[in-house]
Design an enzyme around this catalytic site. Structure first.
Site, PDB file in Angstrom:
ATOM      1  N   ASN A  10     -10.397  32.927 -31.916  1.00 10.00           N
ATOM      2  CA  ASN A  10     -11.664  32.426 -31.372  1.00 10.00           C
ATOM      3  C   ASN A  10     -12.397  33.610 -30.728  1.00 10.00           C
ATOM      4  O   ASN A  10     -12.051  34.029 -29.626  1.00 10.00           O
ATOM      5  CB  ASN A  10     -11.346  31.339 -30.330  1.00 10.00           C
ATOM      6  CG  ASN A  10     -12.599  30.786 -29.669  1.00 10.00           C
ATOM      7  OD1 ASN A  10     -13.712  31.118 -30.058  1.00 10.00           O
ATOM      8  ND2 ASN A  10     -12.410  29.936 -28.669  1.00 10.00           N
ATOM      9  N   LYS A  12     -15.326  33.669 -29.634  1.00 11.37           N
ATOM     10  CA  LYS A  12     -16.223  33.179 -28.577  1.00 11.37           C
ATOM     11  C   LYS A  12     -17.599  33.842 -28.652  1.00 11.37           C
ATOM     12  O   LYS A  12     -18.045  34.225 -29.730  1.00 11.37           O
ATOM     13  CB  LYS A  12     -15.576  33.379 -27.202  1.00 11.37           C
ATOM     14  CG  LYS A  12     -14.187  32.748 -27.115  1.00 11.37           C
ATOM     15  CD  LYS A  12     -13.705  32.644 -25.709  1.00 11.37           C
ATOM     16  CE  LYS A  12     -12.302  32.068 -25.701  1.00 11.37           C
ATOM     17  NZ  LYS A  12     -11.799  31.832 -24.359  1.00 11.37           N
ATOM     18  N   HIS A  97     -13.105  22.464 -27.275  1.00 11.85           N
ATOM     19  CA  HIS A  97     -12.562  23.575 -26.479  1.00 11.85           C
ATOM     20  C   HIS A  97     -12.892  23.341 -25.005  1.00 11.85           C
ATOM     21  O   HIS A  97     -13.971  22.829 -24.676  1.00 11.85           O
ATOM     22  CB  HIS A  97     -13.168  24.894 -26.972  1.00 11.85           C
ATOM     23  CG  HIS A  97     -12.480  26.092 -26.389  1.00 11.85           C
ATOM     24  ND1 HIS A  97     -12.731  26.533 -25.115  1.00 11.85           N
ATOM     25  CD2 HIS A  97     -11.520  26.896 -26.900  1.00 11.85           C
ATOM     26  CE1 HIS A  97     -11.959  27.586 -24.853  1.00 11.85           C
ATOM     27  NE2 HIS A  97     -11.205  27.824 -25.932  1.00 11.85           N
ATOM     28  N   GLU A  99     -13.886  25.197 -22.771  1.00 10.48           N
ATOM     29  CA  GLU A  99     -15.131  25.811 -22.299  1.00 10.48           C
ATOM     30  C   GLU A  99     -16.332  24.941 -22.667  1.00 10.48           C
ATOM     31  O   GLU A  99     -17.317  24.901 -21.931  1.00 10.48           O
ATOM     32  CB  GLU A  99     -15.270  27.237 -22.871  1.00 10.48           C
ATOM     33  CG  GLU A  99     -14.322  28.193 -22.147  1.00 10.48           C
ATOM     34  CD  GLU A  99     -13.877  29.397 -22.951  1.00 10.48           C
ATOM     35  OE1 GLU A  99     -14.452  29.665 -24.023  1.00 10.48           O
ATOM     36  OE2 GLU A  99     -12.921  30.068 -22.513  1.00 10.48           O
ATOM     37  N   GLU A 169      -3.947  23.616 -25.362  1.00 17.07           N
ATOM     38  CA  GLU A 169      -4.425  24.747 -24.572  1.00 17.07           C
ATOM     39  C   GLU A 169      -4.530  24.318 -23.111  1.00 17.07           C
ATOM     40  O   GLU A 169      -5.592  23.809 -22.689  1.00 17.07           O
ATOM     41  CB  GLU A 169      -5.814  25.173 -25.038  1.00 17.07           C
ATOM     42  CG  GLU A 169      -5.879  25.720 -26.438  1.00 17.07           C
ATOM     43  CD  GLU A 169      -6.991  26.759 -26.563  1.00 17.07           C
ATOM     44  OE1 GLU A 169      -6.678  27.877 -26.951  1.00 17.07           O
ATOM     45  OE2 GLU A 169      -8.138  26.449 -26.247  1.00 17.07           O
ATOM     46  N   GLY A 175      -7.370  32.546 -20.483  1.00 20.01           N
ATOM     47  CA  GLY A 175      -8.008  33.697 -19.835  1.00 20.01           C
ATOM     48  C   GLY A 175      -7.338  34.133 -18.548  1.00 20.01           C
ATOM     49  O   GLY A 175      -7.946  34.849 -17.751  1.00 20.01           O
ATOM     50  N   SER A 215      -3.873  32.610 -23.323  1.00 17.84           N
ATOM     51  CA  SER A 215      -3.289  33.920 -23.004  1.00 17.84           C
ATOM     52  C   SER A 215      -2.228  34.382 -24.014  1.00 17.84           C
ATOM     53  O   SER A 215      -1.216  34.977 -23.623  1.00 17.84           O
ATOM     54  CB  SER A 215      -2.718  33.916 -21.582  1.00 17.84           C
ATOM     55  OG  SER A 215      -3.755  33.717 -20.647  1.00 17.84           O
TER      56      SER A 215
HETATM   57  C1  PEP Z   1      -9.072  30.182 -25.796  1.00 21.31           C
HETATM   58  O1  PEP Z   1     -10.068  30.221 -25.105  1.00 21.31           O
HETATM   59  O2  PEP Z   1      -8.973  29.369 -26.745  1.00 21.31           O
HETATM   60  C2  PEP Z   1      -7.993  31.101 -25.506  1.00 21.31           C
HETATM   61  C3  PEP Z   1      -6.828  30.818 -25.971  1.00 21.31           C
HETATM   62  O3  PEP Z   1      -8.312  32.192 -24.738  1.00 21.31           O
HETATM   63  P1  PEP Z   1      -7.325  33.346 -24.237  1.00 21.31           P
HETATM   64  O4  PEP Z   1      -6.398  33.669 -25.384  1.00 21.31           O
HETATM   65  O5  PEP Z   1      -8.225  34.483 -23.910  1.00 21.31           O
HETATM   66  O6  PEP Z   1      -6.589  32.811 -23.059  1.00 21.31           O
END
Ligand code: PEP
Length: 265
Positions: A10, A12, A97, A99, A169, A175, A215
């Site tokens: 992703n 983003k 997601h 976000e 997630e 993040g 992460s």
């Molecule tokens: C995400 O936002 O889907 C994600 C997994 O981000 P990160 O790997 O940066 O934690």
């Protein structure tokens, strides 16, 4: 049946120009050169603006989107249709997601509508679910996940259900570099399998792809992926490094080959 592992990147709202996106793509193609993936599929999800740059990806990689609007066409200013995505060669679409739930106010019902639209136009929905830090502290994880998956899966046919990919997630892991333990992820996987078995049947539960996201780094893959028995990962920050993304695909590929050999013994 040998299963496929997935590494979904992703990207983003990153890369601020076509040049920057093009450079990323050149490095990604270079990293993929000479590699073959029989059991692993990578899905790379850039901003809508750059999707057309991501045509003609090396074998083993397809392109995905980060959102859609649940209508075919019409007066929906600023939105993007599932048919536009499909016609552009998009295979997968990330939906729900955290976000988008947080910044765009998407509800479980919105996510359901988007999933139905994706299914209708033959895009694979990658549905993100996960609890907040506070919900986890109140031990509400399963309750939250159940609400989120019920909103999506209730009333679907078996065929529709098994076309969906779920990405677990936990919001507190996105993040942050704080990860759940192997057993916490495994517990969620078992919980989701149970939900799918009870709602549909064991074969649907077996077919629905379950990813972990939050992460993710290649160094964590054994603990958060094969030890936790998930079918792949959804990667945010680390997917901005093509080397890491391809390395993860290779690690899954090697793991799949090992599993295959184990089965033959
Ligand atoms: C995400 O936002 O889907 C994600 C997994 O981000 P990160 O790997 O940066 O934690």
């Amino acid at each position: 049946m040998q299963k496929t592992f997935y590494v979904v990147g992703n990207l983003k709202m990153n890369m601020l120009s076509c040049d920057e996106a093009g450079q990323y793509l050149s490095v990604l193609k270079r990293e993929m050169r000479g590699r073959e993936f029989s059991f692993t599929q990578g899905v790379i999800c850039p901003s809508f603006l750059y999707l057309s740059l991501f045509d003609h990806l090396p074998s083993g990689l397809t392109k995905g989107a980060q959102n859609l609007f649940p209508e075919k066409s019409g007066a929906y200013t600023g939105e993007i249709s599932p048919v536009m995505l499909k016609n552009d060669g998009v295979t997968h679409v990330i939906l729900g997601h955290s976000e988008r739930r947080l910044y765009a106010g998407e509800t479980d019902e919105d996510v359901r509508e988007k999933v139905l639209a994706a299914l209708k136009y033959h895009l694979v929905p990658v549905v993100c679910i996960g609890e907040t830090k506070e919900e986890r502290a109140r031990e509400e994880t399963e309750e939250v996940l159940l609400r989120q998956v019920k909103a999506v899966f209730d009333g679907l046919s078996k065929l529709q259900a098994e076309s969906i990919m779920i990405a677990y997630e936990p919001r507190w892991a996105i993040g942050t570099d704080v990860l759940p333990t192997t057993s916490e992820i495994l517990q969620v996987r078992v919980f989701l399998r149970k939900f799918l078995t009870e709602t549909f049947d064991a074969s649907v539960a077996e077919r629905v792809v379950i990813l972990y996201g939050g992460s993710v780094k290649s160094s964590f893959l054994p603990a958060i992926s094969w030890e936790a028995q998930v079918d792949g990962v959804l990667v945010g920050r680390e997917s901005l490094f093509p080397y890491e993304l391809v390395k993860m695909m290779e690690m899954f590929e090697n793991e799949a080959k090992k599993e295959k050999t184990k089965k033959r013994i």
